[in-house]
Scaffold this motif. Structure first.
Motif, PDB file in Angstrom:
ATOM      1  N   GLN A   1       0.829  -1.205   0.000  1.00  0.00           N
ATOM      2  CA  GLN A   1       0.000   0.000   0.000  1.00  0.00           C
ATOM      3  C   GLN A   1       0.863   1.255   0.000  1.00  0.00           C
ATOM      4  OE1 GLN A   1      -3.171  -0.050   3.058  1.00  0.00           O
ATOM      5  NE2 GLN A   1      -2.440  -2.111   3.522  1.00  0.00           N
ATOM      6  N   LEU A   2       2.035   1.137   0.627  1.00  0.00           N
ATOM      7  CA  LEU A   2       2.962   2.262   0.759  1.00  0.00           C
ATOM      8  C   LEU A   2       4.335   1.817   0.270  1.00  0.00           C
ATOM      9  CD1 LEU A   2       3.728   5.103   1.875  1.00  0.00           C
ATOM     10  CD2 LEU A   2       4.194   3.977   4.068  1.00  0.00           C
ATOM     11  N   VAL A   3       4.920   2.573  -0.664  1.00  0.00           N
ATOM     12  CA  VAL A   3       6.240   2.261  -1.208  1.00  0.00           C
ATOM     13  C   VAL A   3       7.223   3.346  -0.778  1.00  0.00           C
ATOM     14  CG1 VAL A   3       7.608   1.939  -3.299  1.00  0.00           C
ATOM     15  CG2 VAL A   3       5.290   1.026  -3.177  1.00  0.00           C
ATOM     16  N   LEU A   4       8.358   2.919  -0.241  1.00  0.00           N
ATOM     17  CA  LEU A   4       9.434   3.826   0.156  1.00  0.00           C
ATOM     18  C   LEU A   4      10.527   3.739  -0.898  1.00  0.00           C
ATOM     19  CD1 LEU A   4       9.667   2.677   3.901  1.00  0.00           C
ATOM     20  CD2 LEU A   4       8.107   4.382   2.911  1.00  0.00           C
ATOM     21  N   LEU A   5      10.803   4.845  -1.574  1.00  0.00           N
ATOM     22  CA  LEU A   5      11.809   4.883  -2.644  1.00  0.00           C
ATOM     23  C   LEU A   5      12.956   5.786  -2.223  1.00  0.00           C
ATOM     24  CD1 LEU A   5       9.814   5.293  -6.003  1.00  0.00           C
ATOM     25  CD2 LEU A   5      11.016   3.280  -5.183  1.00  0.00           C
ATOM     26  N   ASP A   6      14.161   5.234  -2.201  1.00  0.00           N
ATOM     27  CA  ASP A   6      15.327   6.003  -1.755  1.00  0.00           C
ATOM     28  C   ASP A   6      16.259   6.275  -2.935  1.00  0.00           C
ATOM     29  OD1 ASP A   6      17.232   7.276  -0.266  1.00  0.00           O
ATOM     30  OD2 ASP A   6      17.675   5.584   1.065  1.00  0.00           O
ATOM     31  N   GLU A   7      16.332   7.529  -3.362  1.00  0.00           N
ATOM     32  CA  GLU A   7      17.227   8.001  -4.419  1.00  0.00           C
ATOM     33  C   GLU A   7      17.150   7.123  -5.682  1.00  0.00           C
ATOM     34  OE1 GLU A   7      18.837  10.760  -4.211  1.00  0.00           O
ATOM     35  OE2 GLU A   7      19.321  11.176  -2.112  1.00  0.00           O
ATOM     36  N   PRO A   8      15.976   6.977  -6.278  1.00  0.00           N
ATOM     37  CA  PRO A   8      15.859   6.085  -7.440  1.00  0.00           C
ATOM     38  C   PRO A   8      16.603   6.563  -8.680  1.00  0.00           C
ATOM     39  CG  PRO A   8      13.817   7.300  -7.100  1.00  0.00           C
ATOM     40  CD  PRO A   8      14.677   7.560  -5.897  1.00  0.00           C
ATOM     41  N   THR A   9      16.969   7.844  -8.757  1.00  0.00           N
ATOM     42  CA  THR A   9      17.661   8.331  -9.951  1.00  0.00           C
ATOM     43  C   THR A   9      19.179   8.289  -9.815  1.00  0.00           C
ATOM     44  OG1 THR A   9      17.767  10.676  -9.286  1.00  0.00           O
ATOM     45  CG2 THR A   9      15.744   9.927 -10.366  1.00  0.00           C
TER      46      THR A   9
END
Length: 234
Positions: free
Chosen positions: A152-160
């Motif tokens: 339900q919740l996605v944590l994205l760390d520095e995807p670029t």
């Protein structure tokens, strides 16, 4: 969906995060912006349960998950794509995706087929080892693997980080598509201000472990924010 109150966390008894409050709404994209060392990754790791909450409370859909272990938070609906991707380099792309389906093993095949519709670039790479992929392809795989768990919740760390511009554009398009197709919220830690502005409904500025400002991307220019909080021109 997510509510944080008076959260204190850190490493080896050294507090890094001292967060008064933070709210993330359902189906929202929330950006987190700040210089290196300000507590952005610590925030995500504390939400995921990789770091303990020394004080305070983290609630997901009204349930206090502050004492949940990381695997329990994953079962409750939180997915995490860490900085550096952390795919399984010796497993094939398909095997990486199947690892993401562990919570829904009986439905793994339709879930993977759905992910390949969302991430068509991965179709031709299914038999390739994860470690043989480019950095951008690994980032797409890491995101797809996370989504296989139907969070339900996605944590994205520095995807670029370290990703070529065309893959960055593909990630933006994919995340915008997910906004409409899947019932998810995203917390996006990123220093690419234009990437954040392309996706975030609001942006939290973190300084020395505290949220110091909440920015509306519709009313504040990205150039001013980049210069003020990152120290360079966008």
């Amino acid at each position: 969906m997510l509510q944080i109150n008076q959260l204190v966390s850190g490493y080896n008894k050294i507090p890094v995060l001292n967060l008064a409050e933070m709210f993330v709404g359902a189906k929202s994209f929330t950006g987190v912006l700040g210089r290196n060392g300000m507590g952005k990754t610590t925030l995500l790791r504390a939400i995921m349960g990789e770091l303990p909450a020394w004080q305070g409370q983290i609630s997901l859909n009204g349930i206090d998950i502050s004492r949940y272990q990381a695997y329990q938070r994953a079962s409750a609906g939180i997915g995490y794509v860490p900085q550096g991707r952390q795919i399984f380099p010796l497993l094939t792309v398909e095997e990486n995706l199947r690892m993401g389906c562990v919570k829904h093993f009986s439905r793994s095949q339709p879930i993977i087929e759905h992910m390949l519709e969302i991430f068509p670039r991965l179709k031709r790479l299914l038999a390739q080892p994860g470690g043989a992929l480019s950095g951008g392809e690994q980032q797409l795989l890491a995101l797809a693997r996370c989504l296989c768990g139907e969070p339900q919740l996605v944590l994205l760390d520095e995807p670029t980080e370290g990703i070529q511009p065309n893959i960055c554009e593909e990630i933006i398009e994919t995340l915008q598509k997910l906004r409409h197709e899947m019932d998810i919220s995203i917390i996006l830690v990123e220093q690419d201000i234009e990437f954040l502005y392309s996706l975030a409904d609001r942006i939290h500025v973190i300084e020395k472990g505290q949220i110091t400002q909440v920015i509306d991307p519709l009313t504040t220019s990205s150039a001013a924010i980049a210069e003020q909080y990152l120290g360079f021109h966008a």
